[in-house]
Scaffold this active site. Structure first.
Site, PDB file in Angstrom:
ATOM      1  N   ASP A 180     -19.866  -1.895  15.674  1.00 67.88           N
ATOM      2  CA  ASP A 180     -20.866  -2.764  16.576  1.00 67.88           C
ATOM      3  C   ASP A 180     -20.746  -2.362  17.925  1.00 67.88           C
ATOM      4  OD1 ASP A 180     -21.015  -4.214  14.137  1.00 67.88           O
ATOM      5  OD2 ASP A 180     -19.898  -5.573  14.526  1.00 67.88           O
ATOM      6  N   LYS A 181     -22.019  -2.897  18.395  1.00 67.95           N
ATOM      7  CA  LYS A 181     -21.961  -2.760  19.968  1.00 67.95           C
ATOM      8  C   LYS A 181     -20.943  -3.001  20.865  1.00 67.95           C
ATOM      9  CE  LYS A 181     -25.028  -3.485  24.139  1.00 67.95           C
ATOM     10  NZ  LYS A 181     -26.294  -4.046  24.351  1.00 67.95           N
TER      11      LYS A 181
END
Length: 270
Positions: free
Chosen positions: A70-71
């Site tokens: 995930d970012k």
């Protein structure tokens, strides 16, 4: 402002991404928090991408992502350096039990000492009638902390736990959703956590971010068949209960590891 995006205190973009390990087939890097793995229309305003930056870093050579972080997640990210390596790695990541992944997460409350979560998940973008997919995660509490300050008027103190998470399947946001399922969401998780609590901790920890770290990957090298153990360099030392960074870890260009290392002192502050 997005609680899952630590851009508010992100340092200037460095020249290169820290390389943890590489050969002619594969390359493992430390993905910084706040970076996307590759461009996507879902976050059109972002300018920091692992694939494009690493390609430039390698003199224009293509790299192929084979799994996702995930970012907001920092830590070990493995990429293939040519299509056949991408194909073989993709098969390994899709097969149950061929790739072992370990994460560190800071979560709300005092989590169970150990937990086995077997809770099927429906993809986020799936229609309501789509079947849920099997998903299993093994969890182990490494430490628990109590701050003598209330973040919620119902309780006199605020508790958090440091958890090691090992996903046995690879569903999107699996660790985040399974910890929410246990009522111990990850601190800084804007989607599955609690906004007021996230903001409360961001003020005290000095940064707004998702406290999830991809610590290690273990797999069989798809070409040499040798065991491949990739580690971010960040480890938890139960005695005296602090983080330590391995001496051979790349320079902490982004402050991700140092941010984790400051946690014990900040969590115990009054």
């Amino acid at each position: 402002m997005n609680d899952d995006d630590p851009t508010t205190d992100a340092p200037p973009m460095p020249v290169s991404l820290p390389v943890l390990w590489q050969d002619e087939h594969l390359i493992a890097i430390h993905k910084p928090a706040g970076w996307l793995v590759h461009r996507t229309g879902l976050d059109a305003g972002e300018t920091r991408f692992v694939v494009q930056t690493l390609r430039d870093q390698l003199g224009g050579a293509h790299v192929h992502p084979v799994h996702r972080l995930d970012k907001g997640t920092c830590g070990v990210l493995l990429l293939a350096r040519h299509p056949e390596a991408a194909r073989r790695l993709g098969q390994a990541f899709m097969a149950t039990g061929e790739v072992r992944k370990r994460y560190l997460a800071l979560v709300r409350g005092w989590s169970p000492a150990e937990a086995w979560v077997d809770h099927a998940l429906r993809p986020d973008d799936a229609p309501p009638d789509a079947p849920a997919q099997p998903a299993q995660t093994r969890l182990r509490r490494l430490a628990s902390f109590e701050r003598m300050e209330s973040s919620d008027g119902r309780f006199p103190t605020t508790r958090v736990s440091l958890v090691e998470a090992e996903p046995l399947t690879g569903r999107r946001h699996q660790i985040r959703r399974h910890l929410k399922h246990l009522a111990h969401p990850i601190i800084g998780d804007a989607t599955h956590g609690k906004g007021p609590l996230n903001r409360w901790w961001a003020e005290r920890l000095g940064r707004q971010r998702l406290w999830l770290h991809a610590q290690a990957l273990e797999l069989t090298h798809p070409f040499t068949q040798e065991p491949l153990r990739l580690h971010s360099g960040l480890g938890w030392n139960a005695q005296p209960g602090t983080f330590a960074v391995n001496a051979d870890a790349p320079a902490d260009t982004f402050g991700d590891l140092s941010g984790w290392c400051r946690l014990p002192a900040q969590l115990s502050a009054r």
